[in-house]
Design a protein around this motif. Structure first.
Motif, short mmCIF file in Angstrom:
data_model
loop_
_atom_site.label_atom_id
_atom_site.label_comp_id
_atom_site.label_asym_id
_atom_site.label_seq_id
_atom_site.Cartn_x
_atom_site.Cartn_y
_atom_site.Cartn_z
N SER A 149 0.81 -1.22 0.00
CA SER A 149 0.00 0.00 0.00
C SER A 149 0.84 1.27 0.00
O SER A 149 0.31 2.37 -0.04
CB SER A 149 -0.92 0.01 1.23
N TYR A 150 2.17 1.11 0.04
CA TYR A 150 3.06 2.27 0.12
C TYR A 150 3.50 2.65 -1.29
O TYR A 150 4.07 1.83 -2.01
CB TYR A 150 4.28 1.92 0.98
N ASN A 151 3.23 3.87 -1.71
CA ASN A 151 3.51 4.25 -3.09
C ASN A 151 4.51 5.40 -3.20
O ASN A 151 4.57 6.07 -4.23
CB ASN A 151 2.22 4.63 -3.81
N HIS A 152 5.28 5.64 -2.15
CA HIS A 152 6.25 6.73 -2.19
C HIS A 152 7.58 6.25 -2.78
O HIS A 152 8.62 6.31 -2.13
CB HIS A 152 6.45 7.33 -0.80
N PHE A 153 7.52 5.76 -3.99
CA PHE A 153 8.72 5.36 -4.73
C PHE A 153 8.68 6.04 -6.09
O PHE A 153 7.61 6.41 -6.59
CB PHE A 153 8.78 3.84 -4.93
N ASN A 154 9.84 6.21 -6.69
CA ASN A 154 9.89 6.75 -8.04
C ASN A 154 10.99 6.03 -8.82
O ASN A 154 11.89 5.44 -8.23
CB ASN A 154 10.12 8.27 -8.03
N ASP A 155 10.89 6.08 -10.13
CA ASP A 155 11.86 5.38 -10.98
C ASP A 155 12.91 6.33 -11.54
O ASP A 155 13.61 5.99 -12.50
CB ASP A 155 11.15 4.66 -12.12
N ALA A 156 13.04 7.52 -10.93
CA ALA A 156 14.02 8.50 -11.39
C ALA A 156 15.08 8.79 -10.34
O ALA A 156 15.86 9.73 -10.49
CB ALA A 156 13.31 9.80 -11.79
N ASN A 157 15.09 7.99 -9.27
CA ASN A 157 16.05 8.18 -8.18
C ASN A 157 15.99 9.59 -7.60
O ASN A 157 17.02 10.20 -7.28
CB ASN A 157 17.48 7.86 -8.64
N LYS A 158 14.78 10.12 -7.48
CA LYS A 158 14.59 11.45 -6.89
C LYS A 158 14.34 11.34 -5.40
O LYS A 158 13.78 10.36 -4.92
CB LYS A 158 13.43 12.17 -7.58
N GLU A 159 14.73 12.37 -4.69
CA GLU A 159 14.62 12.38 -3.23
C GLU A 159 13.16 12.31 -2.78
O GLU A 159 12.30 12.99 -3.33
CB GLU A 159 15.27 13.66 -2.70
N GLU A 160 12.91 11.46 -1.78
CA GLU A 160 11.59 11.35 -1.16
C GLU A 160 11.72 11.84 0.28
O GLU A 160 12.43 11.26 1.09
CB GLU A 160 11.09 9.90 -1.19
N MET A 161 11.02 12.92 0.60
CA MET A 161 11.19 13.58 1.90
C MET A 161 10.65 12.77 3.07
O MET A 161 11.03 13.00 4.22
CB MET A 161 10.52 14.96 1.87
N ASP A 162 9.76 11.81 2.80
CA ASP A 162 9.20 11.04 3.91
C ASP A 162 10.17 10.00 4.46
O ASP A 162 9.85 9.29 5.41
CB ASP A 162 7.91 10.36 3.47
N ARG A 163 11.36 9.91 3.88
CA ARG A 163 12.36 8.97 4.38
C ARG A 163 13.02 9.46 5.68
O ARG A 163 13.60 8.68 6.42
CB ARG A 163 13.46 8.73 3.34
N TYR A 164 12.95 10.76 5.94
CA TYR A 164 13.75 11.34 7.01
C TYR A 164 12.98 11.47 8.33
O TYR A 164 11.75 11.58 8.34
CB TYR A 164 14.25 12.74 6.59
N VAL A 165 13.74 11.45 9.41
CA VAL A 165 13.20 11.72 10.74
C VAL A 165 13.89 12.95 11.30
O VAL A 165 14.96 13.36 10.84
CB VAL A 165 13.41 10.53 11.70
N ASN A 166 13.26 13.55 12.30
CA ASN A 166 13.86 14.68 12.98
C ASN A 166 14.97 14.19 13.90
O ASN A 166 14.89 13.09 14.45
CB ASN A 166 12.79 15.44 13.77
N LEU A 167 15.96 14.99 14.09
CA LEU A 167 17.11 14.61 14.92
C LEU A 167 16.70 14.23 16.33
O LEU A 167 17.28 13.32 16.94
CB LEU A 167 18.11 15.76 14.95
N ASN A 168 15.68 14.89 16.86
CA ASN A 168 15.24 14.61 18.23
C ASN A 168 14.56 13.25 18.38
O ASN A 168 14.31 12.80 19.49
CB ASN A 168 14.28 15.71 18.70
N GLN A 169 14.25 12.60 17.26
CA GLN A 169 13.63 11.28 17.31
C GLN A 169 14.67 10.16 17.40
O GLN A 169 14.31 9.00 17.54
CB GLN A 169 12.76 11.06 16.07
N CYS A 170 15.94 10.51 17.33
CA CYS A 170 17.00 9.50 17.31
C CYS A 170 17.42 9.11 18.72
O CYS A 170 17.58 9.96 19.60
CB CYS A 170 18.22 10.04 16.56
N ASP A 171 17.58 7.81 18.93
CA ASP A 171 18.15 7.31 20.18
C ASP A 171 19.66 7.12 20.06
O ASP A 171 20.40 7.38 21.00
CB ASP A 171 17.49 5.98 20.55
N TYR A 172 20.08 6.65 18.89
CA TYR A 172 21.51 6.49 18.60
C TYR A 172 21.77 7.01 17.19
O TYR A 172 20.86 7.05 16.35
CB TYR A 172 21.94 5.02 18.68
N ILE A 173 23.01 7.40 16.96
CA ILE A 173 23.39 7.87 15.62
C ILE A 173 24.71 7.21 15.23
O ILE A 173 25.63 7.08 16.05
CB ILE A 173 23.55 9.41 15.59
N ILE A 174 24.78 6.80 13.99
CA ILE A 174 26.03 6.28 13.41
C ILE A 174 26.58 7.37 12.51
O ILE A 174 25.91 7.82 11.57
CB ILE A 174 25.77 4.99 12.62
#
Length: 241
Positions: A149-174
């Motif tokens: 049901s997830y359709n946030h993909f594209n075939d042009a390798n363009k950036e999708e903004m829903d991939r990101y989280v806010n920094l304050n949501q992170c417990d650990y960072i690499i």
């Protein structure tokens, strides 16, 4: 040559893109060795050597190829382990030493920014955790969980903004220490507590010593940095533009 030429024209290159022509590369190498071996008798007659020299030269060619291939293979393997295994070693060590602090049923967000392409596998993450992306200067499409049901993909390798989280949501960072930090790609180790660090080769100019390990020369030629596992404390928020 046609396939290699097409690959070379692409802005994004990976070793796995060559797999369709691996059999042809092996075939071409075999034909080359056979033709060179057939040329040896002519070479012996041309320089007027004894006929017994044919067997000697063929044996020399055979063992030289095996030894050269072995040396290059070992050198390449050492270079990969020495310079590029930090992400695997970092997560493996953190799991075996129970570094991640699990709190009840809470799921941990283990975030990664500019080092997104270094992440080895979800199998190395602890239970009740998930990988999350911080926005960096990369403007391509990042991976995500596949749902029908997830359709946030594209075939042009363009950036999708829903991939990101806010920094304050992170417990650990690499994150690794960069020589050229920026607003979107800061050195998070300067703002948080370092849990574990592993040495890795730093992004730099192309060099044969990055691909093949040569004792003494590789250490002097390559630059190294550290890949960190960081615990969330107090980060400076990065605006998701």
């Amino acid at each position: 040559l046609l396939w290699m030429g097409l690959l070379w024209m692409q802005p994004h290159k990976e070793d796995r893109f060559i797999f369709p022509v691996y059999p042809l590369i092996i075939l071409a190498a075999s034909i080359c060795i056979e033709q060179f071996e057939n040329f040896i008798p002519r070479l012996v007659r041309l320089i007027k050597l004894k006929r017994d020299s044919v067997l000697y030269i063929r044996s020399l060619l055979f063992y030289s190829i095996i030894i050269l291939h072995g040396i290059l293979s070992i050198s390449r393997s050492i270079a990969i382990v020495d310079g590029y295994s930090a992400p695997i070693r970092l997560l493996t060590h953190s799991n075996t030493t129970k570094t991640f602090e699990l709190e009840g049923d809470k799921h941990l967000n283990i975030c990664i920014g500019k080092d997104w392409y270094r992440f080895p596998s979800h199998f190395l993450l602890p239970q009740k955790s998930q990988l999350a992306f911080l926005r960096s200067e990369f403007r391509g499409q990042l991976p995500t969980i596949f749902l029908i049901s997830y359709n946030h993909f594209n075939d042009a390798n363009k950036e999708e903004m829903d991939r990101y989280v806010n920094l304050n949501q992170c417990d650990y960072i690499i994150d690794h220490d960069s020589e050229n930090p920026s607003e979107l790609q800061p050195n998070y180790s300067e703002q948080s507590r370092i849990i574990t660090s592993m040495k890795m080769i730093a992004p730099s100019k192309r060099s044969i010593f990055r691909s093949f390990y040569v004792p003494f020369l590789s250490v002097r030629s390559n630059r190294y940095t550290f890949l960190h596992l960081l615990k969330y404390t107090k980060f400076v928020d990065v605006e998701n533009k």
